[in-house]
Write a protein that holds these residues in place. Structure first.
Motif, PDB file in Angstrom:
ATOM      1  N   THR A 165       0.830  -1.203   0.000  1.00  0.00           N
ATOM      2  CA  THR A 165       0.000   0.000   0.000  1.00  0.00           C
ATOM      3  C   THR A 165       0.864   1.252   0.000  1.00  0.00           C
ATOM      4  OG1 THR A 165      -1.628  -1.227   1.279  1.00  0.00           O
ATOM      5  CG2 THR A 165      -1.889   1.150   1.191  1.00  0.00           C
ATOM      6  N   GLY A 166       1.952   1.216   0.765  1.00  0.00           N
ATOM      7  CA  GLY A 166       2.808   2.396   0.875  1.00  0.00           C
ATOM      8  C   GLY A 166       3.353   2.846  -0.459  1.00  0.00           C
ATOM      9  N   ALA A 167       3.778   1.903  -1.293  1.00  0.00           N
ATOM     10  CA  ALA A 167       4.334   2.268  -2.599  1.00  0.00           C
ATOM     11  C   ALA A 167       3.263   2.885  -3.477  1.00  0.00           C
ATOM     12  CB  ALA A 167       4.924   1.030  -3.270  1.00  0.00           C
ATOM     13  N   ALA A 168       2.054   2.335  -3.452  1.00  0.00           N
ATOM     14  CA  ALA A 168       0.962   2.884  -4.259  1.00  0.00           C
ATOM     15  C   ALA A 168       0.567   4.269  -3.771  1.00  0.00           C
ATOM     16  CB  ALA A 168      -0.234   1.938  -4.219  1.00  0.00           C
ATOM     17  N   VAL A 169       0.495   4.439  -2.462  1.00  0.00           N
ATOM     18  CA  VAL A 169       0.109   5.736  -1.905  1.00  0.00           C
ATOM     19  C   VAL A 169       1.165   6.793  -2.214  1.00  0.00           C
ATOM     20  CG1 VAL A 169      -0.246   7.002   0.247  1.00  0.00           C
ATOM     21  CG2 VAL A 169      -1.382   4.799  -0.117  1.00  0.00           C
ATOM     22  N   GLU A 170       2.436   6.426  -2.116  1.00  0.00           N
ATOM     23  CA  GLU A 170       3.503   7.383  -2.409  1.00  0.00           C
ATOM     24  C   GLU A 170       3.364   7.930  -3.827  1.00  0.00           C
ATOM     25  OE1 GLU A 170       8.394   7.598  -2.804  1.00  0.00           O
ATOM     26  OE2 GLU A 170       7.414   5.688  -2.371  1.00  0.00           O
ATOM     27  N   ARG A 171       3.167   7.042  -4.784  1.00  0.00           N
ATOM     28  CA  ARG A 171       3.003   7.484  -6.160  1.00  0.00           C
ATOM     29  C   ARG A 171       1.682   8.249  -6.326  1.00  0.00           C
ATOM     30  NH1 ARG A 171       5.980   5.083 -10.540  1.00  0.00           N
ATOM     31  NH2 ARG A 171       7.778   3.944  -9.701  1.00  0.00           N
ATOM     32  N   GLY A 172       0.618   7.706  -5.755  1.00  0.00           N
ATOM     33  CA  GLY A 172      -0.682   8.341  -5.905  1.00  0.00           C
ATOM     34  C   GLY A 172      -0.707   9.767  -5.385  1.00  0.00           C
ATOM     35  N   LYS A 173      -0.055  10.028  -4.272  1.00  0.00           N
ATOM     36  CA  LYS A 173      -0.013  11.379  -3.711  1.00  0.00           C
ATOM     37  C   LYS A 173       0.753  12.325  -4.631  1.00  0.00           C
ATOM     38  CE  LYS A 173       0.694  11.927   0.732  1.00  0.00           C
ATOM     39  NZ  LYS A 173       1.260  11.777   2.096  1.00  0.00           N
ATOM     40  N   LEU A 174       1.852  11.842  -5.201  1.00  0.00           N
ATOM     41  CA  LEU A 174       2.606  12.670  -6.136  1.00  0.00           C
ATOM     42  C   LEU A 174       1.767  12.991  -7.367  1.00  0.00           C
ATOM     43  CD1 LEU A 174       6.149  11.002  -6.067  1.00  0.00           C
ATOM     44  CD2 LEU A 174       5.605  13.337  -5.369  1.00  0.00           C
ATOM     45  N   TYR A 175       1.044  12.005  -7.860  1.00  0.00           N
ATOM     46  CA  TYR A 175       0.256  12.209  -9.073  1.00  0.00           C
ATOM     47  C   TYR A 175      -0.928  13.140  -8.803  1.00  0.00           C
ATOM     48  CZ  TYR A 175       2.900   8.049 -10.554  1.00  0.00           C
ATOM     49  OH  TYR A 175       3.899   7.152 -10.850  1.00  0.00           O
ATOM     50  N   ALA A 176      -1.535  12.993  -7.638  1.00  0.00           N
ATOM     51  CA  ALA A 176      -2.634  13.896  -7.277  1.00  0.00           C
ATOM     52  C   ALA A 176      -2.123  15.330  -7.155  1.00  0.00           C
ATOM     53  CB  ALA A 176      -3.281  13.438  -5.972  1.00  0.00           C
ATOM     54  N   ALA A 177      -0.969  15.504  -6.548  1.00  0.00           N
ATOM     55  CA  ALA A 177      -0.395  16.841  -6.409  1.00  0.00           C
ATOM     56  C   ALA A 177      -0.041  17.436  -7.768  1.00  0.00           C
ATOM     57  CB  ALA A 177       0.844  16.793  -5.522  1.00  0.00           C
ATOM     58  N   ALA A 178       0.248  16.560  -8.744  1.00  0.00           N
ATOM     59  CA  ALA A 178       0.596  17.021 -10.088  1.00  0.00           C
ATOM     60  C   ALA A 178      -0.636  17.382 -10.911  1.00  0.00           C
ATOM     61  CB  ALA A 178       1.404  15.953 -10.811  1.00  0.00           C
ATOM     62  N   GLY A 179      -1.831  17.077 -10.380  1.00  0.00           N
ATOM     63  CA  GLY A 179      -3.043  17.459 -11.082  1.00  0.00           C
ATOM     64  C   GLY A 179      -3.941  16.326 -11.506  1.00  0.00           C
ATOM     65  N   ALA A 180      -3.598  15.080 -11.137  1.00  0.00           N
ATOM     66  CA  ALA A 180      -4.480  13.968 -11.480  1.00  0.00           C
ATOM     67  C   ALA A 180      -5.793  14.079 -10.712  1.00  0.00           C
ATOM     68  CB  ALA A 180      -3.801  12.638 -11.157  1.00  0.00           C
ATOM     69  N   ASP A 181      -6.899  13.809 -11.391  1.00  0.00           N
ATOM     70  CA  ASP A 181      -8.215  13.855 -10.757  1.00  0.00           C
ATOM     71  C   ASP A 181      -8.492  12.599  -9.951  1.00  0.00           C
ATOM     72  OD1 ASP A 181      -9.693  16.314 -12.017  1.00  0.00           O
ATOM     73  OD2 ASP A 181      -8.675  15.330 -13.683  1.00  0.00           O
ATOM     74  N   CYS A 182      -7.937  11.487 -10.387  1.00  0.00           N
ATOM     75  CA  CYS A 182      -8.117  10.219  -9.686  1.00  0.00           C
ATOM     76  C   CYS A 182      -6.898   9.348  -9.963  1.00  0.00           C
ATOM     77  CB  CYS A 182      -9.414   9.516 -10.114  1.00  0.00           C
ATOM     78  SG  CYS A 182      -9.723   9.526 -11.885  1.00  0.00           S
ATOM     79  N   VAL A 183      -6.731   8.312  -9.173  1.00  0.00           N
ATOM     80  CA  VAL A 183      -5.615   7.393  -9.371  1.00  0.00           C
ATOM     81  C   VAL A 183      -6.167   5.981  -9.518  1.00  0.00           C
ATOM     82  CG1 VAL A 183      -3.958   8.836  -8.137  1.00  0.00           C
ATOM     83  CG2 VAL A 183      -5.194   7.056  -6.900  1.00  0.00           C
ATOM     84  N   TYR A 184      -5.402   5.157 -10.219  1.00  0.00           N
ATOM     85  CA  TYR A 184      -5.853   3.823 -10.597  1.00  0.00           C
ATOM     86  C   TYR A 184      -4.773   2.804 -10.233  1.00  0.00           C
ATOM     87  CZ  TYR A 184      -7.490   0.178 -13.909  1.00  0.00           C
ATOM     88  OH  TYR A 184      -7.914  -0.977 -14.496  1.00  0.00           O
ATOM     89  N   PRO A 185      -4.774   2.302  -9.002  1.00  0.00           N
ATOM     90  CA  PRO A 185      -3.799   1.279  -8.611  1.00  0.00           C
ATOM     91  C   PRO A 185      -4.224  -0.079  -9.162  1.00  0.00           C
ATOM     92  CG  PRO A 185      -5.264   1.736  -6.774  1.00  0.00           C
ATOM     93  CD  PRO A 185      -5.660   2.678  -7.882  1.00  0.00           C
ATOM     94  N   ILE A 186      -3.918  -0.307 -10.423  1.00  0.00           N
ATOM     95  CA  ILE A 186      -4.398  -1.492 -11.113  1.00  0.00           C
ATOM     96  C   ILE A 186      -3.911  -2.763 -10.404  1.00  0.00           C
ATOM     97  CG2 ILE A 186      -2.454  -1.522 -12.750  1.00  0.00           C
ATOM     98  CD1 ILE A 186      -4.513  -2.458 -14.879  1.00  0.00           C
ATOM     99  N   LEU A 187      -4.821  -3.716 -10.253  1.00  0.00           N
ATOM    100  CA  LEU A 187      -4.584  -5.002  -9.596  1.00  0.00           C
ATOM    101  C   LEU A 187      -4.351  -4.888  -8.089  1.00  0.00           C
ATOM    102  CD1 LEU A 187      -2.400  -6.943 -12.208  1.00  0.00           C
ATOM    103  CD2 LEU A 187      -4.885  -6.850 -11.982  1.00  0.00           C
TER     104      LEU A 187
END
Length: 249
Positions: A165-187
């Motif tokens: 979970t930590g690896a997905a959250v780390e990336r997801g937070k960066l992507y959200a801060a960059a302007g992503a509206d949603c994140v998709y942790p596939i699988l």
């Protein structure tokens, strides 16, 4: 593009963006994945408020393996889908086909899409892109698109990297801060969706797979948005196989 077209694009993106928010836990945004104009019409006529093209399903319909469809053919297929329906359409454009952010945005908008999936795996090496590099790319796409695209940032850690979970959250937070509206942790395991959603702070997209939790169940587990990858096209193709076998009986 004309001001009128720009206004329509912004309106479509805002409509799609709004569908991600204010939903009950057992009522996630369900986005069927059309692979051609005919399937898009079927899903729209069934009452779905928006659609999300899958790269795998569209590629298969064009006679290619997933990831092998040329960009020109993919954008042409997306355009045929958006032209066939009156609901917002998000398009899976894999890792962006090597296009610079401005050109990628222009081609998506020209194809009539008001949203996109962008994955953080390198299409050639199938390895994860460094997270800050991907965040910078997403920020450039956001800058080029303004509010005219809903960006769904795919997180491929459960597919190719650190399945925590930590690896997905780390990336997801960066992507959200960059302007992503949603994140998709596939699988991502369904049991981890709520933790990922809480960690990233934006709506989370979950993949609905045969034999797994239903879209409603995925919503209860933490998904705000549910898609199907190429699964619906595969099911339809299996029905065609059954038909073909019956013709030879």
């Amino acid at each position: 593009m004309s001001e009128r077209v720009d206004d329509a694009e912004h309106a479509g993106a805002e409509a799609l963006r709004a569908l991600h928010h204010g939903r009950a836990a057992d009522d996630p945004l369900v986005l069927p994945g059309p692979w051609d104009a005919a399937s898009a019409r079927v899903f729209a006529d069934a009452g779905f408020a928006a659609l999300a093209t899958p790269s795998a399903g569209v590629s298969a319909s064009l006679g290619y393996e997933d990831g092998a469809a040329p960009a020109d053919e993919m954008f042409a297929a997306i355009r045929r889908i958006t032209r066939a329906v009156d609901v917002p359409v998000s398009a899976d454009v894999e890792a962006g086909y090597g296009l610079e952010p401005r050109e990628l945005v222009e081609r998506l908008l020209e194809a009539g899409a008001v949203g996109c999936n962008l994955e953080d795996s390198d299409s050639a090496t199938r390895r994860l892109v460094e997270p800050r590099e991907q965040a910078d790319r997403l920020a450039a796409v956001r800058a080029a698109a303004g509010d005219a695209l809903v960006i769904n940032a795919r997180v491929d850690t459960f597919l190719r990297g650190d399945r925590t979970t930590g690896a997905a959250v780390e990336r997801g937070k960066l992507y959200a801060a960059a302007g992503a509206d949603c994140v998709y942790p596939i699988l991502a395991p369904p049991s981890l969706l709520a933790e990922v959603a809480e960690g990233v702070g934006v709506p989370v997209n979950a993949l609905c797979r045969p034999g797994g939790p239903s879209p409603r169940e995925l919503g209860v587990l933490g998904a705000a948005r549910v898609t199907f990858g190429g699964g619906l096209q595969e099911q339809a193709l299996e029905a065609v196989r059954d038909m073909a076998r019956g013709l030879r009986a």
